[in-house]
Write an enzyme that holds these catalytic residues in place. Structure first.
Site, PDB file in Angstrom:
ATOM      1  N   TYR A   1      40.879  38.098  49.279  1.00  0.00           N
ATOM      2  CA  TYR A   1      40.011  38.866  48.377  1.00  0.00           C
ATOM      3  C   TYR A   1      39.793  40.313  48.805  1.00  0.00           C
ATOM      4  CZ  TYR A   1      39.006  34.224  46.545  1.00  0.00           C
ATOM      5  OH  TYR A   1      39.135  32.985  45.986  1.00  0.00           O
TER       6      TYR A   1
ATOM      7  N   ASN B   1      34.209  37.769  35.921  1.00  0.00           N
ATOM      8  CA  ASN B   1      34.984  37.011  36.897  1.00  0.00           C
ATOM      9  C   ASN B   1      34.217  35.707  37.092  1.00  0.00           C
ATOM     10  OD1 ASN B   1      36.216  35.783  39.038  1.00  0.00           O
ATOM     11  ND2 ASN B   1      36.455  37.659  40.233  1.00  0.00           N
TER      12      ASN B   1
ATOM     13  N   HIS C   1      38.292  27.516  36.134  1.00  0.00           N
ATOM     14  CA  HIS C   1      39.224  26.394  36.068  1.00  0.00           C
ATOM     15  C   HIS C   1      38.555  25.080  35.677  1.00  0.00           C
ATOM     16  CE1 HIS C   1      41.304  29.460  38.305  1.00  0.00           C
ATOM     17  NE2 HIS C   1      40.476  29.347  39.325  1.00  0.00           N
TER      18      HIS C   1
ATOM     19  N   ASP D   1      32.447  28.087  25.973  1.00  0.00           N
ATOM     20  CA  ASP D   1      31.677  27.968  24.738  1.00  0.00           C
ATOM     21  C   ASP D   1      30.630  29.077  24.627  1.00  0.00           C
ATOM     22  OD1 ASP D   1      33.112  25.731  23.983  1.00  0.00           O
ATOM     23  OD2 ASP D   1      31.584  24.301  24.623  1.00  0.00           O
TER      24      ASP D   1
ATOM     25  N   HIS E   1      40.313  38.468  37.676  1.00  0.00           N
ATOM     26  CA  HIS E   1      40.466  37.745  38.941  1.00  0.00           C
ATOM     27  C   HIS E   1      40.972  38.711  39.994  1.00  0.00           C
ATOM     28  CE1 HIS E   1      39.591  34.054  36.977  1.00  0.00           C
ATOM     29  NE2 HIS E   1      40.465  34.369  36.030  1.00  0.00           N
ATOM     30  N   ILE E   2      40.281  38.749  41.093  1.00  0.00           N
ATOM     31  CA  ILE E   2      40.639  39.653  42.186  1.00  0.00           C
ATOM     32  C   ILE E   2      41.988  39.252  42.778  1.00  0.00           C
ATOM     33  CG2 ILE E   2      39.935  40.383  44.510  1.00  0.00           C
ATOM     34  CD1 ILE E   2      36.992  39.832  43.494  1.00  0.00           C
TER      35      ILE E   2
ATOM     36  N   ARG F   1      44.493  26.581  40.259  1.00  0.00           N
ATOM     37  CA  ARG F   1      43.975  27.896  39.846  1.00  0.00           C
ATOM     38  C   ARG F   1      44.812  28.515  38.722  1.00  0.00           C
ATOM     39  NH1 ARG F   1      40.165  29.068  43.888  1.00  0.00           N
ATOM     40  NH2 ARG F   1      40.737  28.154  45.885  1.00  0.00           N
TER      41      ARG F   1
HETATM   42  O1  CA2 Z   1      40.506  35.760  42.343  1.00  0.00           O
HETATM   43  C1  CA2 Z   1      39.382  35.630  41.834  1.00  0.00           C
HETATM   44  O2  CA2 Z   1      38.679  36.593  41.546  1.00  0.00           O
HETATM   45  C2  CA2 Z   1      38.805  34.234  41.627  1.00  0.00           C
HETATM   46  O3  CA2 Z   1      38.137  34.219  40.366  1.00  0.00           O
HETATM   47  C3  CA2 Z   1      37.824  33.999  42.749  1.00  0.00           C
HETATM   48  C4  CA2 Z   1      37.255  32.576  42.790  1.00  0.00           C
HETATM   49  C5  CA2 Z   1      38.361  31.532  42.712  1.00  0.00           C
HETATM   50  O4  CA2 Z   1      37.789  30.222  42.617  1.00  0.00           O
HETATM   51  C6  CA2 Z   1      39.269  31.771  41.531  1.00  0.00           C
HETATM   52  O5  CA2 Z   1      40.297  30.807  41.558  1.00  0.00           O
HETATM   53  C7  CA2 Z   1      39.878  33.162  41.591  1.00  0.00           C
HETATM   54  C8  CA2 Z   1      36.467  32.330  44.066  1.00  0.00           C
HETATM   55  C9  CA2 Z   1      35.392  33.301  44.340  1.00  0.00           C
HETATM   56  C10 CA2 Z   1      34.954  33.108  45.762  1.00  0.00           C
HETATM   57  O6  CA2 Z   1      34.984  34.356  46.395  1.00  0.00           O
HETATM   58  C11 CA2 Z   1      34.939  34.398  47.749  1.00  0.00           C
HETATM   59  C12 CA2 Z   1      35.008  35.637  48.308  1.00  0.00           C
HETATM   60  C13 CA2 Z   1      35.002  35.752  49.670  1.00  0.00           C
HETATM   61  C14 CA2 Z   1      34.894  34.635  50.477  1.00  0.00           C
HETATM   62  C15 CA2 Z   1      34.823  33.393  49.911  1.00  0.00           C
HETATM   63  C16 CA2 Z   1      34.839  33.274  48.536  1.00  0.00           C
END
Ligand code: CA2
Length: 147
Positions: free
Chosen positions: A26, A77, A83, A90, A103-104, A114
């Site tokens: 991330y 986001n 998922h 909705d 999505h980052i 995912r």
């Molecule tokens: O890539 C993304 O932005 C996601 O939406 C981030 C979600 C993940 O479940 C999606 O599949 C993709 C997770 C967010 C959790 O973010 C964290 C950031 C730093 C450390 C732990 C989790």
């Protein structure tokens, strides 16, 4: 009448942890950085932003419902709810506001679970794998669709 020019920025579960763990996935930017990037991109095209992050699905849904009152679009986001959540889908379709899904990370290069998004067929804009700069891309592309 004052024309509404506000976006709701929604960050879902665990995005408050941005910048604290998993930098290889991330990056090192924080949630505050991501929000600032979105706010600055919006300001440059004449929009303001109300930002919310919550780890609770119902709080996110309530914020989306409230956006009907004073927002013209949503940048979201949804985190892991991407998922799993029919209810979030909705809410977004229910308020009839155009929205951008961000999505980052590159979800398609990660685990198979995912790859599917409950928002993918209803999002006006999707931005995937651009890191936190993707929030600026989403704001620019979404606002370009708003008269
Ligand atoms: O890539 C993304 O932005 C996601 O939406 C981030 C979600 C993940 O479940 C999606 O599949 C993709 C997770 C967010 C959790 O973010 C964290 C950031 C730093 C450390 C732990 C989790």
């Amino acid at each position: 009448m004052v024309t509404k020019r506000r976006l709701l920025l929604v960050n879902g579960p665990n995005l408050n942890l941005l910048g604290t763990r998993e930098p290889e996935v991330y990056g090192t930017a924080t949630l505050a950085d991501a929000e600032r990037i979105a706010v600055e991109a919006a300001a440059s095209v004449g929009f303001d932003v109300r930002a919310i992050q919550s780890n609770h699905e119902g709080v996110l849904i309530d914020a989306i419902h409230a956006a009907r009152e004073d927002c013209v679009g949503v940048v979201i986001n949804p985190g892991g709810l991407t998922h799993t959540s029919v209810s979030l889908r909705d809410a977004l379709t229910g308020v009839s506001l155009p929205f951008a899904e961000v999505h980052i990370s590159d979800v398609h290069a990660r685990e198979e679970f995912r790859h599917f998004s409950y928002l993918e067929d209803v999002a006006a804009v999707r931005v995937i794998g651009e890191g936190v700069q993707g929030y600026a891309t989403a704001v620019r592309r979404l606002t370009a669709l708003i008269p």
